[in-house]
Design a protein around this motif. Sequence first.
Motif, PDB file in Angstrom:
ATOM      1  N   ARG A   1       0.837  -1.211   0.000  1.00 24.96           N
ATOM      2  CA  ARG A   1       0.000   0.000   0.000  1.00 24.96           C
ATOM      3  C   ARG A   1       0.870   1.257   0.000  1.00 24.96           C
ATOM      4  NH1 ARG A   1      -5.309   0.804   1.510  1.00 24.96           N
ATOM      5  NH2 ARG A   1      -5.447  -1.427   2.073  1.00 24.96           N
ATOM      6  N   TRP A   2       0.374   2.313  -0.674  1.00 24.23           N
ATOM      7  CA  TRP A   2       1.008   3.626  -0.673  1.00 24.23           C
ATOM      8  C   TRP A   2       0.035   4.663  -0.114  1.00 24.23           C
ATOM      9  CZ3 TRP A   2       1.749   0.121  -4.569  1.00 24.23           C
ATOM     10  CH2 TRP A   2       3.076  -0.160  -4.928  1.00 24.23           C
ATOM     11  N   PRO A   3       0.500   5.535   0.786  1.00 23.82           N
ATOM     12  CA  PRO A   3      -0.404   6.592   1.284  1.00 23.82           C
ATOM     13  C   PRO A   3      -0.753   7.605   0.190  1.00 23.82           C
ATOM     14  CG  PRO A   3       1.822   6.861   2.179  1.00 23.82           C
ATOM     15  CD  PRO A   3       1.803   5.545   1.497  1.00 23.82           C
ATOM     16  N   TYR A   4       0.201   7.866  -0.729  1.00 24.73           N
ATOM     17  CA  TYR A   4      -0.074   8.832  -1.794  1.00 24.73           C
ATOM     18  C   TYR A   4       0.865   8.580  -2.970  1.00 24.73           C
ATOM     19  CZ  TYR A   4      -0.476  13.234  -4.336  1.00 24.73           C
ATOM     20  OH  TYR A   4      -0.679  14.175  -5.322  1.00 24.73           O
ATOM     21  N   LEU A   5       0.308   8.615  -4.173  1.00 14.76           N
ATOM     22  CA  LEU A   5       1.093   8.511  -5.397  1.00 14.76           C
ATOM     23  C   LEU A   5       0.552   9.500  -6.416  1.00 14.76           C
ATOM     24  CD1 LEU A   5       1.340   4.617  -5.860  1.00 14.76           C
ATOM     25  CD2 LEU A   5       3.263   6.147  -5.400  1.00 14.76           C
ATOM     26  N   ALA A   6       1.454  10.150  -7.156  1.00 15.95           N
ATOM     27  CA  ALA A   6       1.048  11.111  -8.184  1.00 15.95           C
ATOM     28  C   ALA A   6       1.304  10.525  -9.561  1.00 15.95           C
ATOM     29  CB  ALA A   6       1.801  12.419  -8.026  1.00 15.95           C
ATOM     30  N   GLN A   7       0.298  10.608 -10.416  1.00 17.22           N
ATOM     31  CA  GLN A   7       0.424  10.227 -11.822  1.00 17.22           C
ATOM     32  C   GLN A   7       0.239  11.510 -12.633  1.00 17.22           C
ATOM     33  OE1 GLN A   7      -2.400   7.259 -13.130  1.00 17.22           O
ATOM     34  NE2 GLN A   7      -1.758   7.359 -15.257  1.00 17.22           N
ATOM     35  N   THR A   8       1.321  12.044 -13.162  1.00 14.43           N
ATOM     36  CA  THR A   8       1.295  13.357 -13.807  1.00 14.43           C
ATOM     37  C   THR A   8       1.679  13.239 -15.274  1.00 14.43           C
ATOM     38  OG1 THR A   8       1.959  14.367 -11.707  1.00 14.43           O
ATOM     39  CG2 THR A   8       2.133  15.732 -13.694  1.00 14.43           C
ATOM     40  N   ALA A   9       0.703  13.482 -16.165  1.00 12.06           N
ATOM     41  CA  ALA A   9       0.928  13.398 -17.622  1.00 12.06           C
ATOM     42  C   ALA A   9       1.676  12.107 -17.966  1.00 12.06           C
ATOM     43  CB  ALA A   9       1.675  14.616 -18.124  1.00 12.06           C
ATOM     44  N   GLU A  10       1.217  11.012 -17.407  1.00 16.42           N
ATOM     45  CA  GLU A  10       1.899   9.722 -17.511  1.00 16.42           C
ATOM     46  C   GLU A  10       0.870   8.667 -17.906  1.00 16.42           C
ATOM     47  OE1 GLU A  10       5.053   7.297 -14.642  1.00 16.42           O
ATOM     48  OE2 GLU A  10       3.574   8.643 -13.762  1.00 16.42           O
TER      49      GLU A  10
END
Length: 323
Positions: free
Chosen positions: A140-149
């Motif tokens: 598990r991850w508390p937060y992940l960013a997917q940006t223009a991906e």
Amino acid sequence: MTPAFQILANGADVTGSFRDRLIELEIVDEDGDKADRVRIVVDDRFDLVAAPEKDTIIQVWLGYVETGLSLMGQYAVDGGAGEGPVRRLTIRATAADMKGGIRAPRTRAWQDKTLADIARTIAGETGLRAVVSRALADIRWPYLAQTAESNLHFLRRIAASLDATAKPAGGTLLVARRGDDITAAGDPMPNGVIDLFGLVSWSWDEDGREKVGRVEAEWSDVDAAQRRIVTVGSEEPTTRLRHVYGTQQEAQRAAEAEYRRRARGQTTLSAELSRFAPDLIAGARMTLQGVSTKCDGQWDVTRVTHTLSVGLRTAVEAKRGGM
């Protein structure tokens, strides 16, 4: 036995168009991030063979008249090529699941999600079924960013931090480490046994580079306003990861993944089998038995190539830790 094949194009059986013209049919099953693919070479005498349109969906079966055929995959045509004066037409196609929306860029945030949650969401958006190995599903991850991906690049990026890969194949989106225990269909991964009489030729090569002794990863302890280090392994030499991780858990996972990567694949194997082996799967394991004391044992399969020309044969490439 008599080699045989069948080809469907957009659901229509076109085998008859190729039957007396086929020069070579090659299917490559790759482990990891590389797409599975097929290459069909035909005799284009009198310029009568029509090149299929780009993105035509073809299905290919291989096997023997006496024992039946095995479905080898579904592919989307990438293009073709021709040559002469002896006319030949080559048709190239890539696994159909690697096309479409899974490669389109997206921007969004993922909060408090497991790898299984992320894979299921991405697979559902692309019309696939997610299959995640049991060893990875609950990470598990508390937060992940997917940006223009793209979805595929994003999933592969986070899988790589776990020494795993993400691969669309056969209507599924498989997320697993090399040697994990499931197939893309969610079935137990086969572990074929091959003996001396099952091989036409083989060669192995050991990489003599120095192995990693330990891996260090930094993480940012916000509460203490300090950078801390986690370590995997206890010997020299030491490798320090460049990235600074947000939590101790992420740093620990990254260090473990890098340690596994460096400890694996020190020895490579190439072999041609004496038979067609549709049960051999890239990403699975195989066992050599009674071949040589220097290469007997388990291997992680990295590539399987099936070729139909004058006969039908299977070749395999594999890796394992240093001997």
